[in-house]
Design an enzyme around this catalytic site. Structure first.
Site, mmCIF file in Angstrom:
data_model
loop_
_atom_site.group_PDB
_atom_site.id
_atom_site.type_symbol
_atom_site.label_atom_id
_atom_site.label_comp_id
_atom_site.label_asym_id
_atom_site.label_seq_id
_atom_site.Cartn_x
_atom_site.Cartn_y
_atom_site.Cartn_z
ATOM 1 N N ASN A 9 -1.782 1.011 -0.785
ATOM 2 C CA ASN A 9 -2.068 -0.378 -1.147
ATOM 3 C C ASN A 9 -3.561 -0.601 -0.944
ATOM 4 O OD1 ASN A 9 -2.307 -3.137 -1.357
ATOM 5 N ND2 ASN A 9 -1.150 -3.601 0.516
ATOM 6 N N LYS A 11 -5.362 -3.061 -1.746
ATOM 7 C CA LYS A 11 -5.745 -4.468 -1.532
ATOM 8 C C LYS A 11 -6.938 -4.813 -2.440
ATOM 9 C CE LYS A 11 -3.718 -4.067 2.979
ATOM 10 N NZ LYS A 11 -3.588 -4.550 4.339
ATOM 11 N N HIS A 100 4.162 -8.849 0.406
ATOM 12 C CA HIS A 100 3.262 -8.361 1.463
ATOM 13 C C HIS A 100 2.898 -9.529 2.388
ATOM 14 C CE1 HIS A 100 -0.282 -6.826 3.474
ATOM 15 N NE2 HIS A 100 0.162 -5.624 3.159
ATOM 16 N N GLU A 102 0.233 -10.477 3.622
ATOM 17 C CA GLU A 102 -0.969 -11.229 3.224
ATOM 18 C C GLU A 102 -0.638 -12.236 2.116
ATOM 19 O OE1 GLU A 102 -3.403 -7.760 2.553
ATOM 20 O OE2 GLU A 102 -3.308 -7.346 4.690
ATOM 21 N N GLY A 178 -3.747 -3.500 9.554
ATOM 22 C CA GLY A 178 -5.206 -3.575 9.603
ATOM 23 C C GLY A 178 -5.779 -3.740 11.003
ATOM 24 N N SER A 218 -1.347 0.204 9.991
ATOM 25 C CA SER A 218 -2.226 1.152 10.692
ATOM 26 C C SER A 218 -1.664 2.567 10.734
ATOM 27 C CB SER A 218 -2.543 0.646 12.108
ATOM 28 O OG SER A 218 -3.244 -0.586 12.037
HETATM 29 P P1 PGA Z 1 -3.099 -0.933 6.924
HETATM 30 O O1 PGA Z 1 -2.345 -1.865 5.859
HETATM 31 O O2 PGA Z 1 -2.604 0.473 6.689
HETATM 32 O O3 PGA Z 1 -4.548 -1.091 6.611
HETATM 33 O O4 PGA Z 1 -2.722 -1.418 8.274
HETATM 34 C C1 PGA Z 1 -1.016 -1.629 5.502
HETATM 35 C C2 PGA Z 1 -0.570 -2.656 4.493
HETATM 36 O O5 PGA Z 1 -1.041 -3.798 4.568
HETATM 37 O O6 PGA Z 1 0.242 -2.354 3.609
#
Ligand code: PGA
Length: 255
Positions: A9, A11, A100, A102, A178, A218
């Protein structure tokens, strides 16, 4: 048989030109060391603007597929700034990330809207990667199971068995996204086993056993192998680490 998936992803990162470079790097590394397991899949979800370029590069690839990060819940019309599922199909997508955290927090997407999105996405033969997961405050107060149960119960658990079997579920605890603090392999396994139990209760154990459950938050080249070695963790939804070709390919090989 359960498929195993590593999905990137991206983003809101990478221009179309930068996406071409990054996908090229990923494919070059996969040429040196290809994925040989027939049930393993890779999904790359760049920004919308990069989809048509990405699809040209990925066309016909045996195991790397294109995904989108979102779409709207209506087929077309006066929805300024939104994108329709049919447009994603036309651009070469096979997967779409829905729900997601977000999207849920910054864009106030609720269960009703997410269910509409899942329905229209599936009507267009796209595979939803449906995200769920609790906030830190919810885990700290022991509410993580209730939250995930209601996120799934209000949405994809209203699908028929035939529909649900095509959905990929991603468990992404919000506190891990994140932050550099991943769920421990035990925490991931525990929630994935819980989700599988919910599917078995609502549908049946054969379906529960066959569905692909991804972990996200993460997940990186250093921790992927241990996370993916858990019996109910079938791969990952990768944010930050999917933007570095070498790391992403290492994660793919951790499946
Ligand atoms: P991240 O994001 O691996 O940067 O923690 C995962 C995600 O939001 O799908």
């Amino acid at each position: 048989m359960r498929k195993k998936i590593v999905a990137g992803n991206w983003k809101m990162n990478k221009t179309a030109g930068e996406a071409v470079v990054l996908i090229g790097e990923i494919l070059d590394l996969l040429k040196i060391r290809p994925v040989t397991e027939p049930l393993h899949r890779v999904v790359i979800a760049p920004p919308f603007i990069a989809l048509t370029k990405a699809t040209e590069i990925l066309k016909g690839h045996p195991y790397v597929f294109l995904g989108a990060q979102n779409c709207y819940s209506k087929p077309k019309g006066a929805f300024t700034g939104e994108i329709a599922p049919a447009m994603l199909v036309d651009a070469g997508c096979e997967y779409v990330i829905i729900g997601h955290s977000e999207r849920r927090s910054y864009f106030k997407e609720n269960d009703t809207l997410l269910m509409e999105k899942v329905k229209i996405v599936m009507g267009n033969k796209l595979i939803p990667i449906f995200c769920c997961g609790e906030l830190l405050s919810e885990r700290e107060t022991g509410k993580q199971y209730d939250i995930v149960r209601s996120q799934l119960g209000n949405t994809i658990f209203n699908l028929s068995r035939e529909e649900l079997q095509d959905v990929v579920i991603a468990y992404e605890p919000v506190w891990a996204i994140g932050t550099g603090v991943n769920a421990t392999p035990e925490q991931a396994q525990d929630m994935h086993a819980f989700i599988r139990k919910l599917i078995a209760e609502k549908y049946d154990s054969t379906l529960a056993d066959e569905m692909t459950l991804l972990y996200g938050g993460s997940c990186n080249a250093a921790n992927a192998a241990e996370l993916f070695s858990q019996p109910d963790v079938d791969g990952g939804l990768i944010g930050g680490a999917s933007l570095i070709a070498k790391d992403f390919v290492e994660i793919i090989h951790a499946l």
